[in-house]
Structures are given as structure tokens and as C-alpha cells.
Scaffold this motif. Sequence first.
Motif, mmCIF file in Angstrom:
data_model
loop_
_atom_site.group_PDB
_atom_site.id
_atom_site.type_symbol
_atom_site.label_atom_id
_atom_site.label_comp_id
_atom_site.label_asym_id
_atom_site.label_seq_id
_atom_site.Cartn_x
_atom_site.Cartn_y
_atom_site.Cartn_z
ATOM 1 N N GLN A 1 2.006 -5.506 -10.554
ATOM 2 C CA GLN A 1 1.614 -4.237 -11.147
ATOM 3 C C GLN A 1 2.596 -3.135 -10.775
ATOM 4 N N ILE A 2 3.057 -3.136 -9.520
ATOM 5 C CA ILE A 2 4.039 -2.144 -9.090
ATOM 6 C C ILE A 2 5.324 -2.287 -9.894
ATOM 7 N N THR B 1 0.833 -1.206 0.000
ATOM 8 C CA THR B 1 0.000 0.000 0.000
ATOM 9 C C THR B 1 0.865 1.251 0.000
ATOM 10 N N ARG C 1 -0.859 -7.184 -7.197
ATOM 11 C CA ARG C 1 -0.509 -5.795 -6.904
ATOM 12 C C ARG C 1 0.999 -5.576 -6.973
ATOM 13 N N GLU D 1 2.332 1.694 -3.474
ATOM 14 C CA GLU D 1 1.324 2.199 -4.407
ATOM 15 C C GLU D 1 1.091 3.693 -4.208
#
Length: 405
Positions: free
Chosen positions: A320-321, A258, A317, A261
Amino acid sequence: MTPLARQTIIVVYEARFPATPAWEAGPSVLQHGQVRSTAEARSEYYSAKAARVLYGDATHPRRWHDASHRVIGDVEVTGIEALRVTDEPDAGGLVAIHLRLKRGNPVALLRTLARRRDAPAANFDPQELVGDQAKIEPGVRPFTISFITSAGQGLPRLYRQPRYWRWAPACQWLWALASRTNLADYPPDPKNLEPADNEIIRLSSDWHAVVLRDGMGVVGVRPDQGRDDPFFGYAELYLRSIYLDAVMLGMLQKQGLTRLEERIAATLDTSLTATMAELEREVSSFRHRLWAQHLTPHGTPNRLLTAYQRQHVLRERFEQILTEINDFNRLTRDDENRHVNSAVVVFTLVTVPAGIALALLQVLETNEPWLFATVGGVCIVLIALLLRTHSARVAFRALRRRFTP
């Protein structure tokens, strides 16, 4: 309703630590029979990387606990644990509060902890229990781990409506404990009652588990024999120690992703080159410190971590990062190449006519001032004409963007 033999609940809160907790270093030491869940025993169970994150070492501990007991209404607080990620001031981490429900319905307490609508207020404040050792993050829903066993012939049915008759009581409890809901909060769809095989974690023939987004439900599928039970005492110890640690590691991974992101979302407001270098260092630190998908040769913690990662889409996630950072790096390289090429174009347009003019004067071997002026004027006009071409204008725009904040 058939009485429940065990009602154990662990509430895990996200927290920040302004200073090192003053509690005893290490995780809570639990014991059943000859098994003791010390930090040394847990470190041998997990890989060195996972153990370093979960427990630290003698010089840099990561875990602390308060073993004092207290009773608040129908709830007994059996211990509190703190897990801090780094030694930095105001570092993030987790606080786990171990509860035992003395009487009442565990689903009602879970609804209160989840702050469901129409749920009564909690009898305890986690911040008061923790004191000044940590600051519970406000507004963040805690993760709960619940374990129940039946004292009679079997677990009672929670959903008694005819449309739920084919739903086994154990599966009803698994759903209710993991989702922290009752029929008024969220009536399950009768057409989709049975979880898929990859959703139910069959820990053994005695107990099963389900991990959802904000909760984990664990249910004994046979009657509990109490103190004389050959297994459930050990099961509770495993749940409150090594299985809890696997979930806490997943929560730390979610916190780290988190933060990454959020950092990526703010990159467009800063210098791209400097931000990308810093982001790459943060991603590398996260990968080496927290990211893991295999914790131990023993299978259950790996399955619990995988289930938690699947609920929060952690693997996707993280991929994706990495993809976004690769895209940013590609853009950064393209920008740098464009700036270099633009500088080369401008330099060439200015220096080539000047070089030709100097070579011409050297060939003429003259000292006439008017000839110097004529060649210089022609050179300046030629440079001015070249700088008005389309290639020159594109190069100037690129350089202007490079040096404009």
C-alpha cells in the motif's frame, strides 16, 4: 494441576536509545551441551543482510546484552538484550528481557504484562531494569514469547468447561500463551477452537508454536525429562536466540512501516515534490536495510517471520505504501507537466503577437513614429484579447497555484 517443567518468557519492548548502550556488545551468549549461541554462530545461520541488521559488525555493533541475573518475587531475570537500528542519536530499537518463572501460572504473568483488566501490577519495572541504557516507549504493548513444558504425564487443561472438552490441552495452552488471556478476558468460541494448519507452526514432533498479534506461544507436546531431556534444553536455547531474532526483525519491520505511513499521512501539509523525493529515499533505505521475507535456508525462522508479518499485515501495508508513493509521483509529474504547459501557453500568447508586429515593421521598412505607435497599440490590444481567453485563464490559474504557498 500437573507441574510445569519449564516456564520461559521473553518480553520485547519498543525503545529509543539516547546513546550507545554500555553493555557488552553482541547478543546474549547461551549454551546447552556443545551448542553456543554466539554472534558468529547466529550470523552463519542467517543471511548476511539479516545478520547485519540483527548483530551489526565489529565496528558498528547493533546488539548489546546484560547477562546479570536477578530475582524479583517469583520471577528470575536471566538477561537483557538491546537492538538498535542505527547509530543516530535517539535511534529506535528493541529491548528484550529474558524471564524465568520459578513458580506460579505463566498466563497470570502474561496477563499482567499485557495490562489486562483486573490483572495485578507487575513486580518489576522494565525501565528500572534497563536503567539509562534505553528509554522504553510508554504506552506501547510489549510482545511476549512464552515457552512451557510439562513435568508429568501431560499438560493440564486450562478450560475445563464441558464446551471445551474436545479442545486438546496443548492447543489450549498455545492459545492462552499467545493471546495472553484467560477465560474471563476472552472466552474462545467452541465452534472455532482448532487453529488452521497455517496458524500452528509445528516446529517438530516435540513442540509447536502459534504467533498472534502481541504474543507467541510455544508448547512442548510431550513430557519434559528435565536436565536429561534429549531436546528441550536445545529448544529453549533456539527459542531465546535465533527464533527470538526472527520475531525481533519482524518488529523492526513493523516500526519502519509505521514511520513510513505516518510520513505519507503528513505529505499533504508539505511541498509534494520535495516530500516525495525524501519519501522515496526512506522507502529505499527501509527496503535495503530491514525488509526481508527470507532470512535463512533453515525453515523455522522464515515461518515465524511470515506468521508475524501476517498478523500485522506487513506485506499488504508495504504494498500500500508503494502504491501511494507511485500515485503521489504520478500526481507530481502531472502537476509539473501542467505547469510547463501553462507557462508555454502564456509565453506563446505574449510573444506571437509581438513577433508578428516586429516582422510587420521590418517589412514596411519605415521610420514613421505614428506607424510604430499604431502597430504597437494593435499588438498590445491583441495580446490583451488573447490573455482573456479561456485557455489563458486556465494557464494563469495553474501558474498561480504553482507559486502560491
